[in-house]
Scaffold this motif. Structure first.
Motif, short mmCIF file in Angstrom:
data_model
loop_
_atom_site.label_atom_id
_atom_site.label_comp_id
_atom_site.label_asym_id
_atom_site.label_seq_id
_atom_site.Cartn_x
_atom_site.Cartn_y
_atom_site.Cartn_z
N LEU A 79 -50.24 60.27 -10.25
CA LEU A 79 -49.46 61.48 -9.98
C LEU A 79 -49.71 62.04 -8.59
N ILE A 143 -46.31 62.73 -5.75
CA ILE A 143 -45.19 62.51 -6.67
C ILE A 143 -44.92 63.78 -7.48
N ILE A 144 -45.98 64.34 -8.04
CA ILE A 144 -45.88 65.66 -8.69
C ILE A 144 -46.69 66.62 -7.83
N CYS A 150 -50.47 68.19 -12.54
CA CYS A 150 -51.05 66.84 -12.59
C CYS A 150 -52.19 66.78 -13.60
N ILE A 261 -42.04 58.00 -16.00
CA ILE A 261 -41.56 58.45 -14.68
C ILE A 261 -40.52 57.49 -14.12
N TYR A 265 -36.55 58.32 -13.17
CA TYR A 265 -35.87 58.05 -11.90
C TYR A 265 -34.68 57.10 -12.09
N ARG A 273 -31.63 65.55 -10.70
CA ARG A 273 -33.06 65.72 -10.39
C ARG A 273 -33.29 66.90 -9.47
N SER A 278 -37.10 68.96 -15.36
CA SER A 278 -37.36 67.62 -15.87
C SER A 278 -38.57 67.68 -16.80
N PHE A 280 -41.21 66.43 -16.18
CA PHE A 280 -42.36 66.47 -15.29
C PHE A 280 -42.16 67.59 -14.27
N ILE A 283 -41.89 67.49 -10.06
CA ILE A 283 -41.74 66.10 -9.63
C ILE A 283 -40.73 66.04 -8.49
N ARG A 284 -40.95 65.14 -7.56
CA ARG A 284 -40.07 65.01 -6.41
C ARG A 284 -38.76 64.33 -6.81
#
Length: 402
Positions: A79, A143-144, A150, A261, A265, A273, A278, A280, A283-284
């Motif tokens: 993460l 990523i997060i 995380c 994840i 995506y 997104r 989401s 998560f 998240i990016r």
């Protein structure tokens, strides 16, 4: 992600938030609704009981097993995978003349001047300014991009993994270890002796006494020789058990979260997104090549175990990082084309066309119908950006009318 609320009369679906905003009534006037589960969505309800509340993550962490703590670190590494540095600020150290004196100065500049710092310095200090040194300060978003999220996700996935091991750990050991009974006897001896604390033994000599008693007991049972060497079979089984814990058990949580994840995506649009929440948080919207490296290890052994024991809908996809790159590239290709796609089937279509899995296996893993996957494969083949002025004008005309 998990479910929508659908009107039974007009079949219109609502997100829960939209449903509540509409005062629990459909636009058609009906109040007859049903709860429709989105089986192809990205959700893992099993982790919800383990999401830390009110900062009690330390309590949950203290209850992790030894391999669980290692697994926790591995999930965090996933993460917190950083992307290539993005220039946040630039600080030139410059020399310039003022009132006949040479002055050296540090000049912090914002990221907007990262490519035009020379022009900005000349504007401030004149044409005679000289740059002695440059310092670029970069941010490396993960990523997060929230450390608490995380930690919470890592804990929840690891606790879920421990539940899986509790259900199937014994069967896994039986498959991999030759003499599980001797291993249990060995563990019981170690555990029971380490609990003993005779009053006639000084605390400084306690460890030596325990070691001697363990060796003596093991020797009586034939699990150790007079020179203190463990039985070969037992020694091999001990190594195998440790290998199972570090190579299988500790990789269950990373395998699950990497799959979730990557599925997120693959099966969502870029617009979704960016605009919606989401499973998560933080998240990016997309990830770069550096961050995609964490998807290179397919954890094949662990994935096969999850499919066999847990009946998990999951695939071990080699080069998943490249498939994600293809997905992001495809999104760039169709940007501004106003093409409606079934993104839940786009991800499976990409996996099917770039792997050795059958369409049946891909359909099962993503919980999407085979017909939908085939339809999106055909759609993706037919999509291309307009190359001529006439075709671009036509697309603009369609967009304006819509």
């Amino acid at each position: 992600e998990y479910a929508n609320i659908r009107c039974k009369d007009c079949k219109k679906s609502y997100r829960v938030s939209s449903f509540l905003d509409n005062e629990k009534a459909c636009k058609c006037g009906s109040s007859n609704f049903e709860f429709k589960i989105n089986h192809s969505g990205v959700h893992r309800l099993e982790i919800i009981p383990y999401l830390p509340l009110s900062g009690n993550y330390m309590v949950l962490m203290s209850g992790l097993s030894s391999w669980g703590r290692e697994s926790f670190k591995r999930v965090l590494n996933v993460l917190k995978q950083q992307r290539r540095g993005v220039v946040k600020t630039v600080t030139p150290i410059v020399k310039y003349k003022e009132n006949g004196r040479t002055i050296t100065k540090r000049v912090p500049l914002d990221s907007e001047f990262a490519d035009s710092y020379e022009d900005e310095l000349r504007r401030r200090f004149g044409k005679g300014v000289r740059i002695e040194r440059l310092e670029f300060h970069r941010t490396k978003p993960t990523i997060i991009n929230d450390k608490h999220t995380c930690t919470n996700l890592a804990l929840a996935y690891v606790k879920h993994a421990e539940d899986i091991v509790e259900r199937h750990g014994e069967a896994i050991f039986e498959d991999k270890i030759k003499d599980l009974n001797n291993l249990k006897i060995y563990d019981e001896i170690i555990y029971s002796v380490n609990l003993e604390k005779p009053e006639f033994i000084d605390s400084s000599d306690l460890e030596d006494w325990r070691k001697d008693k363990i060796n003596k007991t093991l020797e009586e049972l034939g699990l150790i020789d007079k020179f203190g060497h463990l039985d070969r079979g037992l020694k091999k089984d001990l190594k195998e058990r440790e290998k199972i814990k570090t190579k299988i058990f500790a990789d269950i949580a990373p395998s699950l979260i990497l799959w979730d994840i990557s599925k997120y995506y693959l099966c969502t649009s870029q617009d979704r997104r960016k605009r919606y929440g989401s499973p998560f948080p933080y998240i990016r919207g997309d990830i770069d090549r550096q961050q995609r490296k964490v998807f290179q290890n397919p954890h094949t052994q662990v994935v096969n175990l999850l499919r066999e024991k847990e009946k998990e809908h999951i695939l071990s996809v080699p080069d998943m990082d490249l498939l994600l790159h293809k997905k992001f590239k495809f999104e760039g290709k169709i940007k501004n084309l106003n093409i409606k796609l079934n993104y839940a089937a786009v991800g499976p279509a990409i996996v099917f066309t770039n792997s050795n899995y059958s369409i049946k296996e891909v359909s099962y893993a993503f919980k999407v119908g085979e017909k939908s996957i085939k339809r999106e494969i055909n759609n993706m083949k037919s999509i291309r950006k307009p190359n001529t002025k006439r075709s671009r004008d036509f697309i603009d005309l369609v967009k304006n009318k819509s």
